[in-house]
Motif scaffolding. Structure first.
Motif, PDB file in Angstrom:
ATOM      1  N   LEU A  60     -40.862  35.046 -34.976  1.00 17.20           N
ATOM      2  CA  LEU A  60     -40.937  34.394 -36.284  1.00 17.20           C
ATOM      3  C   LEU A  60     -39.553  33.921 -36.705  1.00 17.20           C
ATOM      4  O   LEU A  60     -38.572  34.638 -36.529  1.00 17.20           O
ATOM      5  CB  LEU A  60     -41.507  35.354 -37.329  1.00 17.20           C
ATOM      6  N   GLU A  61     -39.516  32.723 -37.253  1.00 16.75           N
ATOM      7  CA  GLU A  61     -38.281  32.098 -37.727  1.00 16.75           C
ATOM      8  C   GLU A  61     -37.183  32.140 -36.660  1.00 16.75           C
ATOM      9  O   GLU A  61     -36.058  32.520 -36.921  1.00 16.75           O
ATOM     10  CB  GLU A  61     -37.826  32.722 -39.044  1.00 16.75           C
ATOM     11  N   LYS A  62     -37.552  31.707 -35.473  1.00 18.42           N
ATOM     12  CA  LYS A  62     -36.623  31.650 -34.338  1.00 18.42           C
ATOM     13  C   LYS A  62     -35.676  30.471 -34.536  1.00 18.42           C
ATOM     14  O   LYS A  62     -36.101  29.339 -34.758  1.00 18.42           O
ATOM     15  CB  LYS A  62     -37.426  31.485 -33.043  1.00 18.42           C
ATOM     16  N   GLN A  63     -34.384  30.754 -34.449  1.00 23.16           N
ATOM     17  CA  GLN A  63     -33.383  29.706 -34.675  1.00 23.16           C
ATOM     18  C   GLN A  63     -33.216  28.831 -33.443  1.00 23.16           C
ATOM     19  O   GLN A  63     -33.266  29.315 -32.316  1.00 23.16           O
ATOM     20  CB  GLN A  63     -32.041  30.337 -35.039  1.00 23.16           C
ATOM     21  N   LEU A  64     -33.033  27.538 -33.669  1.00 21.06           N
ATOM     22  CA  LEU A  64     -32.656  26.620 -32.601  1.00 21.06           C
ATOM     23  C   LEU A  64     -31.683  25.603 -33.178  1.00 21.06           C
ATOM     24  O   LEU A  64     -31.640  25.392 -34.389  1.00 21.06           O
ATOM     25  CB  LEU A  64     -33.873  25.948 -31.960  1.00 21.06           C
ATOM     26  N   ILE A  65     -30.890  25.002 -32.317  1.00 26.45           N
ATOM     27  CA  ILE A  65     -29.904  24.009 -32.740  1.00 26.45           C
ATOM     28  C   ILE A  65     -30.401  22.638 -32.309  1.00 26.45           C
ATOM     29  O   ILE A  65     -30.671  22.410 -31.126  1.00 26.45           O
ATOM     30  CB  ILE A  65     -28.517  24.277 -32.099  1.00 26.45           C
ATOM     31  N   ILE A  66     -30.517  21.724 -33.275  1.00 30.44           N
ATOM     32  CA  ILE A  66     -30.930  20.350 -32.992  1.00 30.44           C
ATOM     33  C   ILE A  66     -29.905  19.435 -33.659  1.00 30.44           C
ATOM     34  O   ILE A  66     -29.683  19.524 -34.864  1.00 30.44           O
ATOM     35  CB  ILE A  66     -32.351  20.057 -33.522  1.00 30.44           C
ATOM     36  N   ASN A  67     -29.274  18.581 -32.853  1.00 28.12           N
ATOM     37  CA  ASN A  67     -28.217  17.688 -33.361  1.00 28.12           C
ATOM     38  C   ASN A  67     -27.160  18.457 -34.147  1.00 28.12           C
ATOM     39  O   ASN A  67     -26.783  18.063 -35.252  1.00 28.12           O
ATOM     40  CB  ASN A  67     -28.820  16.570 -34.225  1.00 28.12           C
ATOM     41  N   ASN A  68     -26.714  19.559 -33.570  1.00 29.19           N
ATOM     42  CA  ASN A  68     -25.675  20.410 -34.173  1.00 29.19           C
ATOM     43  C   ASN A  68     -26.073  21.009 -35.512  1.00 29.19           C
ATOM     44  O   ASN A  68     -25.214  21.415 -36.288  1.00 29.19           O
ATOM     45  CB  ASN A  68     -24.347  19.646 -34.316  1.00 29.19           C
ATOM     46  N   THR A  73     -38.026  27.685 -36.242  1.00 30.12           N
ATOM     47  CA  THR A  73     -39.471  27.528 -36.091  1.00 30.12           C
ATOM     48  C   THR A  73     -40.129  28.613 -36.936  1.00 30.12           C
ATOM     49  O   THR A  73     -39.604  29.724 -37.025  1.00 30.12           O
ATOM     50  CB  THR A  73     -39.905  27.689 -34.624  1.00 30.12           C
ATOM     51  N   ASP A  74     -41.246  28.316 -37.561  1.00 34.25           N
ATOM     52  CA  ASP A  74     -41.950  29.336 -38.343  1.00 34.25           C
ATOM     53  C   ASP A  74     -42.528  30.401 -37.416  1.00 34.25           C
ATOM     54  O   ASP A  74     -42.310  31.590 -37.609  1.00 34.25           O
ATOM     55  CB  ASP A  74     -43.051  28.706 -39.192  1.00 34.25           C
ATOM     56  N   ILE A  75     -43.310  29.955 -36.438  1.00 33.03           N
ATOM     57  CA  ILE A  75     -43.908  30.863 -35.455  1.00 33.03           C
ATOM     58  C   ILE A  75     -43.721  30.213 -34.088  1.00 33.03           C
ATOM     59  O   ILE A  75     -44.014  29.034 -33.913  1.00 33.03           O
ATOM     60  CB  ILE A  75     -45.416  31.078 -35.714  1.00 33.03           C
ATOM     61  N   LEU A  76     -43.221  30.992 -33.138  1.00 35.47           N
ATOM     62  CA  LEU A  76     -43.065  30.522 -31.774  1.00 35.47           C
ATOM     63  C   LEU A  76     -43.728  31.543 -30.864  1.00 35.47           C
ATOM     64  O   LEU A  76     -43.437  32.734 -30.947  1.00 35.47           O
ATOM     65  CB  LEU A  76     -41.580  30.376 -31.431  1.00 35.47           C
ATOM     66  N   ILE A  77     -44.648  31.053 -30.032  1.00 37.11           N
ATOM     67  CA  ILE A  77     -45.367  31.939 -29.119  1.00 37.11           C
ATOM     68  C   ILE A  77     -44.955  31.577 -27.696  1.00 37.11           C
ATOM     69  O   ILE A  77     -45.006  30.403 -27.305  1.00 37.11           O
ATOM     70  CB  ILE A  77     -46.890  31.798 -29.278  1.00 37.11           C
ATOM     71  N   ASN A 109     -39.946  20.317 -30.780  1.00 34.41           N
ATOM     72  CA  ASN A 109     -40.521  20.382 -29.440  1.00 34.41           C
ATOM     73  C   ASN A 109     -39.753  19.551 -28.414  1.00 34.41           C
ATOM     74  O   ASN A 109     -39.893  19.777 -27.216  1.00 34.41           O
ATOM     75  CB  ASN A 109     -41.996  19.995 -29.446  1.00 34.41           C
ATOM     76  N   LEU A 110     -38.925  18.617 -28.852  1.00 34.47           N
ATOM     77  CA  LEU A 110     -38.058  17.911 -27.905  1.00 34.47           C
ATOM     78  C   LEU A 110     -37.157  18.916 -27.190  1.00 34.47           C
ATOM     79  O   LEU A 110     -36.844  18.771 -26.018  1.00 34.47           O
ATOM     80  CB  LEU A 110     -37.200  16.864 -28.624  1.00 34.47           C
ATOM     81  N   LYS A 111     -36.776  19.952 -27.920  1.00 32.80           N
ATOM     82  CA  LYS A 111     -35.908  20.991 -27.354  1.00 32.80           C
ATOM     83  C   LYS A 111     -36.732  22.082 -26.649  1.00 32.80           C
ATOM     84  O   LYS A 111     -36.370  22.540 -25.573  1.00 32.80           O
ATOM     85  CB  LYS A 111     -35.059  21.599 -28.462  1.00 32.80           C
ATOM     86  N   LEU A 112     -37.834  22.506 -27.259  1.00 27.93           N
ATOM     87  CA  LEU A 112     -38.572  23.673 -26.760  1.00 27.93           C
ATOM     88  C   LEU A 112     -39.586  23.340 -25.663  1.00 27.93           C
ATOM     89  O   LEU A 112     -39.905  24.192 -24.849  1.00 27.93           O
ATOM     90  CB  LEU A 112     -39.270  24.374 -27.925  1.00 27.93           C
ATOM     91  N   LYS A 113     -40.150  22.140 -25.707  1.00 23.52           N
ATOM     92  CA  LYS A 113     -41.137  21.699 -24.705  1.00 23.52           C
ATOM     93  C   LYS A 113     -42.363  22.622 -24.623  1.00 23.52           C
ATOM     94  O   LYS A 113     -42.831  22.973 -23.543  1.00 23.52           O
ATOM     95  CB  LYS A 113     -40.496  21.551 -23.326  1.00 23.52           C
ATOM     96  N   ALA A 114     -42.873  23.008 -25.787  1.00 25.46           N
ATOM     97  CA  ALA A 114     -44.080  23.844 -25.855  1.00 25.46           C
ATOM     98  C   ALA A 114     -45.303  22.999 -25.512  1.00 25.46           C
ATOM     99  O   ALA A 114     -45.303  21.781 -25.688  1.00 25.46           O
ATOM    100  CB  ALA A 114     -44.229  24.452 -27.247  1.00 25.46           C
TER     101      ALA A 114
END
Length: 147
Positions: A60-68, A73-77, A109-114
């Motif tokens: 839950l609330e997993k951090q990712l960096i997009i364009n610095n 994400t709210d929920i990531l499975i 999803n450009l970064k995560l490719k789920a």
């Protein structure tokens, strides 16, 4: 809190400093109960109880960096191999789901490719399967149960 278009669950609630808190069973702590958190907690319970996704694969609330910039994400499975499989974007029930909401989750999803994207405000749920070859998504009636 508002009734949602999801099963009803019993959550641990408590009051602290004039705020209602809800116990998050994934993060193992109490959080301020906002309308968006209400939707997130219901959807997580739905994924676990109805769709049988293991709690060990849910972040839950997993951090990712997009364009610095830091995003969450709210929920990531994840799948059993630890690869992102489903991204869920939760909005408060009062928030209309628009193209901007889909653009937001598509950027993540450009970064995560789920393989799957879900957008929900607790009242309406949109389920999509990614078609990476054609750079689009296919709307589904629901997401598959965990296998």
């Amino acid at each position: 809190m508002q009734n949602l278009n999801l099963p009803t669950y019993n959550f641990k609630l408590k009051n602290s400093e004039n705020k209602t808190l809800i116990f998050d069973s994934i993060r193992k702590k109490y959080l301020v109960l906002t309308p968006e958190e209400w939707v997130r907690q219901h959807f997580v319970k739905y994924l676990i109880d109805q769709k049988k996704y293991p709690t060990t694969l849910i972040a839950l609330e997993k951090q990712l960096i997009i364009n610095n910039r830091k995003k969450r994400t709210d929920i990531l499975i994840f799948d059993a191999n630890g690869t992102p499989n489903i991204i869920v974007e939760c909005k408060a029930p009062s928030i209309k789901i628009t193209q901007d909401t889909f653009d937001q989750i598509a950027r993540y999803n450009l970064k995560l490719k789920a393989n799957y994207l879900i957008v929900t405000n607790g009242l309406k749920h949109f389920y999509c399967k990614m078609d990476f070859e054609n750079e689009t998504y296919i709307f589904l009636e629901n997401i598959p149960d965990y296998k």
